[in-house]
Write an enzyme that holds these catalytic residues in place. Structure first.
Site, PDB file in Angstrom:
ATOM      1  N   HIS A   1       3.499   1.888  11.957  1.00 31.85           N
ATOM      2  CA  HIS A   1       2.014   1.850  12.791  1.00 31.85           C
ATOM      3  C   HIS A   1       2.345   2.955  13.948  1.00 31.85           C
ATOM      4  O   HIS A   1       1.295   3.155  14.492  1.00 31.85           O
ATOM      5  CB  HIS A   1       2.058   0.629  13.699  1.00 31.85           C
ATOM      6  CG  HIS A   1       2.303  -0.601  12.492  1.00 31.85           C
ATOM      7  ND1 HIS A   1       3.502  -1.208  12.579  1.00 31.85           N
ATOM      8  CD2 HIS A   1       1.649  -1.409  12.059  1.00 31.85           C
ATOM      9  CE1 HIS A   1       3.552  -2.342  11.910  1.00 31.85           C
ATOM     10  NE2 HIS A   1       2.336  -2.312  11.455  1.00 31.85           N
TER      11      HIS A   1
ATOM     12  N   HIS B   1      -2.181  -4.706  19.008  1.00 35.53           N
ATOM     13  CA  HIS B   1      -1.655  -4.216  17.607  1.00 35.53           C
ATOM     14  C   HIS B   1      -0.569  -2.861  17.940  1.00 35.53           C
ATOM     15  O   HIS B   1      -1.378  -1.948  18.704  1.00 35.53           O
ATOM     16  CB  HIS B   1      -2.749  -3.951  16.545  1.00 35.53           C
ATOM     17  CG  HIS B   1      -2.020  -3.952  15.295  1.00 35.53           C
ATOM     18  ND1 HIS B   1      -1.566  -2.737  14.891  1.00 35.53           N
ATOM     19  CD2 HIS B   1      -1.829  -4.841  14.461  1.00 35.53           C
ATOM     20  CE1 HIS B   1      -1.205  -3.013  13.429  1.00 35.53           C
ATOM     21  NE2 HIS B   1      -1.292  -4.210  13.202  1.00 35.53           N
TER      22      HIS B   1
ATOM     23  N   CYS C   1       0.842  -1.240  -0.031  1.00 33.32           N
ATOM     24  CA  CYS C   1       0.009   0.288   0.119  1.00 33.32           C
ATOM     25  C   CYS C   1       0.879   1.069   0.043  1.00 33.32           C
ATOM     26  O   CYS C   1       2.175   1.329   0.199  1.00 33.32           O
ATOM     27  CB  CYS C   1      -1.112   0.079   1.378  1.00 33.32           C
ATOM     28  SG  CYS C   1       0.049   0.300   2.792  1.00 33.32           S
TER      29      CYS C   1
ATOM     30  N   GLU D   1      -0.536  -0.203  15.877  1.00 33.81           N
ATOM     31  CA  GLU D   1      -1.025   0.864  15.692  1.00 33.81           C
ATOM     32  C   GLU D   1      -1.994   1.396  17.050  1.00 33.81           C
ATOM     33  O   GLU D   1      -1.873   2.518  17.092  1.00 33.81           O
ATOM     34  CB  GLU D   1      -1.945   0.707  14.479  1.00 33.81           C
ATOM     35  CG  GLU D   1      -2.834   1.802  14.092  1.00 33.81           C
ATOM     36  CD  GLU D   1      -3.798   1.578  12.974  1.00 33.81           C
ATOM     37  OE1 GLU D   1      -4.737   2.327  12.880  1.00 33.81           O
ATOM     38  OE2 GLU D   1      -3.361   0.544  12.309  1.00 33.81           O
TER      39      GLU D   1
ATOM     40  N   SER E   1       1.274  -5.256   3.181  1.00 35.73           N
ATOM     41  CA  SER E   1       2.962  -5.218   3.377  1.00 35.73           C
ATOM     42  C   SER E   1       3.718  -6.348   2.687  1.00 35.73           C
ATOM     43  O   SER E   1       4.767  -6.646   2.903  1.00 35.73           O
ATOM     44  CB  SER E   1       3.208  -5.340   4.853  1.00 35.73           C
ATOM     45  OG  SER E   1       2.501  -6.436   5.499  1.00 35.73           O
TER      46      SER E   1
ATOM     47  N   SER F   1       0.225 -10.446  10.170  1.00 36.21           N
ATOM     48  CA  SER F   1      -0.237  -8.846   9.503  1.00 36.21           C
ATOM     49  C   SER F   1      -1.473  -8.742   9.916  1.00 36.21           C
ATOM     50  O   SER F   1      -2.336  -9.838   9.302  1.00 36.21           O
ATOM     51  CB  SER F   1       0.134  -8.715   8.032  1.00 36.21           C
ATOM     52  OG  SER F   1      -0.557  -8.196   7.216  1.00 36.21           O
TER      53      SER F   1
ATOM     54  N   CYS G   1       2.932   5.637   8.785  1.00 36.35           N
ATOM     55  CA  CYS G   1       1.950   5.989   7.649  1.00 36.35           C
ATOM     56  C   CYS G   1       1.131   7.510   7.828  1.00 36.35           C
ATOM     57  O   CYS G   1       0.382   7.441   9.194  1.00 36.35           O
ATOM     58  CB  CYS G   1       0.967   4.982   7.510  1.00 36.35           C
ATOM     59  SG  CYS G   1      -0.318   4.949   6.557  1.00 36.35           S
TER      60      CYS G   1
END
Length: 280
Positions: A73, A123, A12, A125, A264, A216, A95
């Site tokens: 993240h 996670h 991405c 993020e 990813s 992921s 990101c």
């Protein structure tokens, strides 16, 4: 055998940007390490390690002669502040869409909103995102949404890699939990596009393979969507995972196989899988 690749698959924007930043830095001969894995893809991380770009997991392990690259993240705000106080040089590969979510949470916190994040609390993020508010609740199931007490107002934010349909179901439940619901659909467009593509492809082929790391989040979501549309769904990390007798025997029975890949997963790995299947 017919091989079809999902219309949207692989790297991405955020991953491409991060790899471009860190590889350019490396090409300039600068020493760099990352705070946590840059992305969730083991082959890509191995490639970085081969260049001498390792990841560390604690501030006290940072090499003073290296620039520290912030993972895609993001990192918790308290760690950002510690790095600043220590005068550690950083390269921010977070990101931009993850950053957008952090800014939304920060603004909601300043407005004293009741903040709800839908995502995996373990996670990275979400670990980073929750640090942008003094008080935030994280849920990751419909049962948890149903268990929430009623209140006058709720602001809800999503993990960028969340299953879109799941988020819609959570929002539908929240509508009955409050008089005023503020929905921030922070699921990134790349995630939505890949989910729609696999949803479209999976029912049209005999089997579908999702390529991406076991750790992921977005790859797991793709696999679950694929499995819901096609019972012959398989998740692999690399082409090597296909090269055992049992898997090969099963694959050879199919007339058509679809391929999807997490955000990813490199184009090279995607092509490796495609080329391997075409030779069966």
């Amino acid at each position: 055998m017919k091989i079809l690749v999902a219309e949207e698959a692989g790297f991405c924007f955020g991953v491409k940007r991060a790899l471009k930043l860190i590889n350019e830095y490396h090409r300039q001969g600068k020493k760099i390490q990352t705070y946590g894995p840059l992305i969730h893809n083991i082959p890509v991380l191995n490639d970085l390690a081969a260049k001498g770009i390792e990841h560390i997991s604690a501030v006290d392990k940072i090499s003073k002669n290296k620039t520290l690259c912030i993972r895609t993240h993001g990192i918790p705000r308290d760690i950002e502040h510690r790095l600043r106080r220590k005068g550690i040089a950083t390269l921010d590969a977070t990101c931009p869409l993850v950053k957008k979510g952090q800014k939304i949470i920060e603004a909601l916190d300043k407005a004293n909103s009741r903040i709800l994040i839908v995502g995996d609390k373990h996670h990275p993020e979400i670990i980073a995102a929750r640090s942008y508010a003094k008080k935030v609740r994280i849920i990751n199931s419909l049962a948890a949404a149903r268990a929430l007490s009623r209140c006058r107002e709720i602001s809800v934010v999503a993990q960028t890699t969340l299953n879109t349909e799941f988020f819609k179901e959570v929002v539908a439940i929240l509508l009955d939990k409050t008089e005023k619901l503020h929905v921030f659909n922070t699921i990134c467009q790349a995630t939505r596009d890949r989910q729609e593509a696999v949803k479209k492809l999976a029912p049209t082929v005999d089997a579908i393979i999702v390529v991406g790391s076991k750790i992921s989040s977005n790859t797991k979501k793709l696999y679950n969507i694929a499995r819901g549309k096609n019972k012959n769904s398989l998740q692999i990390e690399t082409c090597a995972d296909l090269q055992n007798k049992a898997t090969l025997a099963k694959l050879k029975k199919f007339n058509s196989i679809g391929i999807s890949a997490g955000a990813s997963t490199s184009p090279q790995e995607l092509n490796n899988v495609k080329n391997f299947l075409q030779k069966l």
